[in-house]
Design a protein around this motif. Structure first.
Motif, PDB file in Angstrom:
ATOM      1  N   ARG A 225      81.725  39.071  35.863  1.00 11.30           N
ATOM      2  CA  ARG A 225      80.737  39.144  34.777  1.00 11.30           C
ATOM      3  C   ARG A 225      81.358  38.872  33.386  1.00 11.30           C
ATOM      4  O   ARG A 225      81.343  39.727  32.498  1.00 11.30           O
ATOM      5  CB  ARG A 225      80.048  40.505  34.792  1.00 11.30           C
ATOM      6  CG  ARG A 225      79.172  40.723  36.011  1.00 11.30           C
ATOM      7  CD  ARG A 225      78.762  42.157  36.193  1.00 11.30           C
ATOM      8  NE  ARG A 225      79.823  42.939  36.829  1.00 11.30           N
ATOM      9  CZ  ARG A 225      79.714  44.224  37.162  1.00 11.30           C
ATOM     10  NH1 ARG A 225      78.577  44.869  36.910  1.00 11.30           N
ATOM     11  NH2 ARG A 225      80.708  44.866  37.739  1.00 11.30           N
TER      12      ARG A 225
ATOM     13  N   LEU B 214      80.511  37.170  30.761  1.00 13.37           N
ATOM     14  CA  LEU B 214      79.691  37.242  29.549  1.00 13.37           C
ATOM     15  C   LEU B 214      79.591  38.676  29.032  1.00 13.37           C
ATOM     16  O   LEU B 214      79.685  38.923  27.826  1.00 13.37           O
ATOM     17  CB  LEU B 214      78.292  36.669  29.820  1.00 13.37           C
ATOM     18  CG  LEU B 214      78.219  35.151  30.000  1.00 13.37           C
ATOM     19  CD1 LEU B 214      76.785  34.722  30.288  1.00 13.37           C
ATOM     20  CD2 LEU B 214      78.746  34.426  28.749  1.00 13.37           C
ATOM     21  N   ARG B 215      79.407  39.624  29.942  1.00 10.74           N
ATOM     22  CA  ARG B 215      79.350  41.031  29.537  1.00 10.74           C
ATOM     23  C   ARG B 215      80.695  41.483  28.979  1.00 10.74           C
ATOM     24  O   ARG B 215      80.761  42.265  28.026  1.00 10.74           O
ATOM     25  CB  ARG B 215      78.967  41.911  30.730  1.00 10.74           C
ATOM     26  CG  ARG B 215      77.488  41.889  31.055  1.00 10.74           C
ATOM     27  CD  ARG B 215      77.152  42.909  32.125  1.00 10.74           C
ATOM     28  NE  ARG B 215      77.475  44.272  31.701  1.00 10.74           N
ATOM     29  CZ  ARG B 215      77.412  45.325  32.515  1.00 10.74           C
ATOM     30  NH1 ARG B 215      77.053  45.162  33.779  1.00 10.74           N
ATOM     31  NH2 ARG B 215      77.712  46.535  32.064  1.00 10.74           N
TER      32      ARG B 215
ATOM     33  N   TRP C 204      82.976  39.576  27.451  1.00  9.72           N
ATOM     34  CA  TRP C 204      83.193  38.992  26.124  1.00  9.72           C
ATOM     35  C   TRP C 204      82.321  39.677  25.072  1.00  9.72           C
ATOM     36  O   TRP C 204      82.745  39.851  23.920  1.00  9.72           O
ATOM     37  CB  TRP C 204      82.912  37.484  26.142  1.00  9.72           C
ATOM     38  CG  TRP C 204      84.043  36.680  26.717  1.00  9.72           C
ATOM     39  CD1 TRP C 204      84.031  35.904  27.826  1.00  9.72           C
ATOM     40  CD2 TRP C 204      85.382  36.596  26.189  1.00  9.72           C
ATOM     41  NE1 TRP C 204      85.254  35.340  28.043  1.00  9.72           N
ATOM     42  CE2 TRP C 204      86.112  35.732  27.048  1.00  9.72           C
ATOM     43  CE3 TRP C 204      86.028  37.145  25.088  1.00  9.72           C
ATOM     44  CZ2 TRP C 204      87.451  35.418  26.832  1.00  9.72           C
ATOM     45  CZ3 TRP C 204      87.369  36.831  24.869  1.00  9.72           C
ATOM     46  CH2 TRP C 204      88.066  35.984  25.726  1.00  9.72           C
ATOM     47  N   ARG C 205      81.119  40.077  25.482  1.00 14.20           N
ATOM     48  CA  ARG C 205      80.248  40.790  24.544  1.00 14.20           C
ATOM     49  C   ARG C 205      80.891  42.115  24.121  1.00 14.20           C
ATOM     50  O   ARG C 205      80.919  42.464  22.942  1.00 14.20           O
ATOM     51  CB  ARG C 205      78.888  41.037  25.198  1.00 14.20           C
ATOM     52  CG  ARG C 205      77.831  41.591  24.218  1.00 14.20           C
ATOM     53  CD  ARG C 205      76.513  41.890  24.912  1.00 14.20           C
ATOM     54  NE  ARG C 205      76.049  40.752  25.675  1.00 14.20           N
ATOM     55  CZ  ARG C 205      75.811  40.767  26.981  1.00 14.20           C
ATOM     56  NH1 ARG C 205      76.014  41.873  27.675  1.00 14.20           N
ATOM     57  NH2 ARG C 205      75.394  39.692  27.605  1.00 14.20           N
TER      58      ARG C 205
END
Length: 640
Positions: free
Chosen positions: A39, A41-42, A44-45
């Motif tokens: 995951r 994207l989570r 990096w967020r």
């Protein structure tokens, strides 16, 4: 000649820095496998929030601002240092944009910000130091080194500076930078390198979920961590990422109340162990076990009577003091996961079956044999009279019920918790909610077994419950215990048990909003709300309880200084409610004093453990100092 000296010094310092990091990475890679690249994207967020925006660090505004200035200032000044090398040694700017007035203006601004950040950091250490922040020579040396680097750069670019001053400033600047390359791998400032990666690799699982042990076909044998070499690579990475700032200690209820638990020390000792015994970590598995056993025996001889375990990184009293409240991980700005290490070491001791505190053994036996941590025998000690008197059906009598009300262990055996169960069931009946209970068929959810380290018993309990609930077609579960809620919601899914699990206060807030509950005015009361760790910090339920209290006519809600994410534990989690029930609870003493200081008439909570531990401490107070303590559902039931 000057260029040759410079590049020799640069090569030596960078070489030491690189080799040191490589050795640490080799140690880390020897840890057990663990998936932390899913995951993205989570990840990096979260990285952006914590590293770029400093979300957690900024909870302490002065230090957060200082750290932002220093970190971003240093990142920018890497480029201006490259410019200093190109202009001084080669007499040409590289790249050309670094010689523009605009770049000079931005550079000077960052120099000022770094100096301001260092001054703010020093002021915090000297004038307004929190108890958890420890001053030492290393901390002040690093601050001084940073000042030398930025002030020497400012002097180098000072237009009025003489040639000699420029030359001296240039060398001072780079000698300080080269020194930094030696300091970083040997100090807590290694977090400059490791912490951003550690933040990216933070767990994405539900915050309240522990990871399962995979036992294999026979399901027997030792598990957990008995030696530091048995930790996962991420647990080892934590140790090298730790900034030793002390925020975890400053949030830990056990540490703050004078118990032995010190979360910061665990990471510090693990790193020291790994660095001093790096050869063990990097050797083959048979050699690793052989050398580790030799070192363990030597350590037992040297430290006889100290009762240190897991390679000396943790004391016995430390291990069983943890309430598993998660405050240390909530506070950690670099995403260290202290709790997983504590649980893995507990697992080792339970699986080995030796050196367990007698109370732990009794509680685990009670769950295994009687289905409850108290060890009360069934069916004779089970008291469901209250349910039968209220006409509440069992799932066997009403299999089509929309909700299973999972009562939990405490109400079945404790009168205070039973009072909450009676009040809740009465409100559900009055609101027309279609529910039933399991009655004598109800078995412990296994939460206490898992937190105490008996993963095998936990998994057996889970599978037993899932099998029964599948037979009864259960899909929706209500519970008034946050510990049960967390386990049923976040951990049963690991074994195929996926249910819609609802905390009792969340359902009550929904019923109130839909007009199915109509509270009337009661006595004027000032109420302070105690956030249960497993409902709030682990699962994010903060507002529903406060909305319920504010909706009751005559209730005025005031907050304790430590509330919501910063709430202070009652001292009952991590199995302590059952294991230490007859011992003095200094954590609940601390929390009760905080509640008393608000001047409130009543402490409201939403957890049977919190309710009972605070009530027990309240009973020890003088009459004039006592407060009423009640679950929110009890307060609500008095006004319906």
């Amino acid at each position: 000649m000057e260029s040759i000296i410079f590049f020799i010094l640069a090569a030596v310092s960078l070489g030491f820095f690189t080799v040191s990091l490589y050795e640490k990475f080799r140690v880390i890679r020897s840890g057990r496998a663990e998936e932390r690249n899913d995951r993205p994207l989570r990840r990096w967020r979260y990285f952006f929030q914590q590293v770029v925006l400093h979300k957690k660090i900024s909870r302490h505004p002065l230090f957060g601002m200082a750290h932002v200035f220093i970190m971003w200032g240093f990142i920018f000044l890497i480029f201006s240092s490259m410019h200093m090398v190109s202009t001084h040694l080669f007499d040409r700017p590289f790249p050309a944009v670094f010689s523009t007035p605009g770049f000079a203006l931005v550079r000077d601004a960052f120099l000022v910000l770094v100096i301001a950040g260092v001054i703010a950091g020093l002021a915090r250490r000297l004038l307004g130091k929190p108890e958890w922040l420890k001053n030492n020579t290393e901390a002040f040396m690093i601050q001084a080194l940073i000042l030398v680097i930025v002030i020497s750069e400012w002097l180098y670019y000072w237009k009025s500076a003489e040639v000699l001053l420029k030359g001296v400033s240039w060398w001072v600047h780079f000698l300080a930078i080269f020194a930094f390359f030696f300091v970083i791998p040997l100090s807590k400032h290694l977090h400059i390198v490791f912490a951003p990666f550690n933040t990216y690799w933070h767990t994405l699982e539900p915050q309240g979920a522990l990871q399962p042990v995979h036992f294999g076909e026979n399901g027997s044998g030792r598990y957990g961590v008995g030696k530091p070499e048995e930790f996962t690579w991420k647990q080892l990475f934590d140790a090298f990422s730790c900034a030793k700032c002390g925020r975890c200690n400053g949030s830990c209820p056990s540490y703050l109340c004078g118990e032995k638990l010190k979360p910061k020390r665990m990471n510090g000792r693990l790193r020291k162990y790994a660095e001093n015994r790096s050869a063990i970590f990097k050797s083959s598995k048979p050699d690793k076990e052989s050398q580790s056993n030799k070192d363990h025996k030597k350590g037992q001889g040297k430290n006889k009577g100290q009762s240190k375990i897991a390679g000396g990184i943790i004391e016995d009293g430390y291990l069983w003091s943890c309430t598993t409240c998660g405050a240390c991980m909530e506070a950690c700005p670099v995403s260290c996961e202290h709790l997983t290490k504590v649980i893995d070491i507990r697992r080792f001791f339970v699986s080995r079956g030796k050196d367990l505190p007698p109370a732990v053994t009794e509680v685990l036996a009670g769950i295994a044999e009687q289905g409850n941590p108290s060890g009360s025998k069934r069916p004779e000690d089970l008291d469901y009279t209250w349910a039968w008197e209220m006409g509440i059906p069992t799932m066997a009598e009403h299999p089509a019920a929309e909700y299973l009300y999972f009562v939990g262990c405490a109400p079945a055996f404790d009168p205070l918790a039973r009072r909450t169960a009676v009040a809740f069931a009465g409100i559900l009946h009055g609101a027309g909610v279609d529910f039933a209970i399991l009655g004598p068929e109800e078995w412990c959810c296994g939460e206490t077994a898992r937190r105490l380290g008996d993963e095998r018993l936990f998994q057996q309990t889970v599978r037993k419950n899932i099998t029964l609930w599948q037979e009864k077609g259960i899909k929706k579960i209500i519970t008034a215990c946050p510990h049960c809620f967390n386990t049923l919601q976040n951990e049963y899914a690991q074994f195929g048990g996926s249910y819609e699990v609802i905390p009792h206060t969340v359902l009550l807030a929904e019923l109130l909003e839909n007009g199915k509950i109509k509270p009337s005015r009661g006595p004027e009361l000032v109420v302070t709300y105690h956030d249960p760790c497993y409902l709030g910090r682990y699962n994010g339920f903060y507002e529903e309880q406060r909305e319920l209290l504010r909706a009751l006519p005559g209730i005025r809600l005031i907050e304790m200084p430590r509330h919501k994410e910063d709430s202070f534990c009652c001292g009952g989690g991590g199995g302590r409610f059952w294991v230490q029930k007859d011992k003095e609870n200094v954590i609940s003493q601390n929390r009760l004093r905080e509640a008393l200081d608000t001047g409130a008439d009543l402490i409201a909570t939403a957890c049977p453990y919190c309710r009972i531990t605070l009530e027990q401490e309240n009973g020890r107070q003088k009459t004039e100092q006592k407060m009423e303590i009640a679950d929110i559902v009890e307060i609500l039931s008095r006004r319906i």
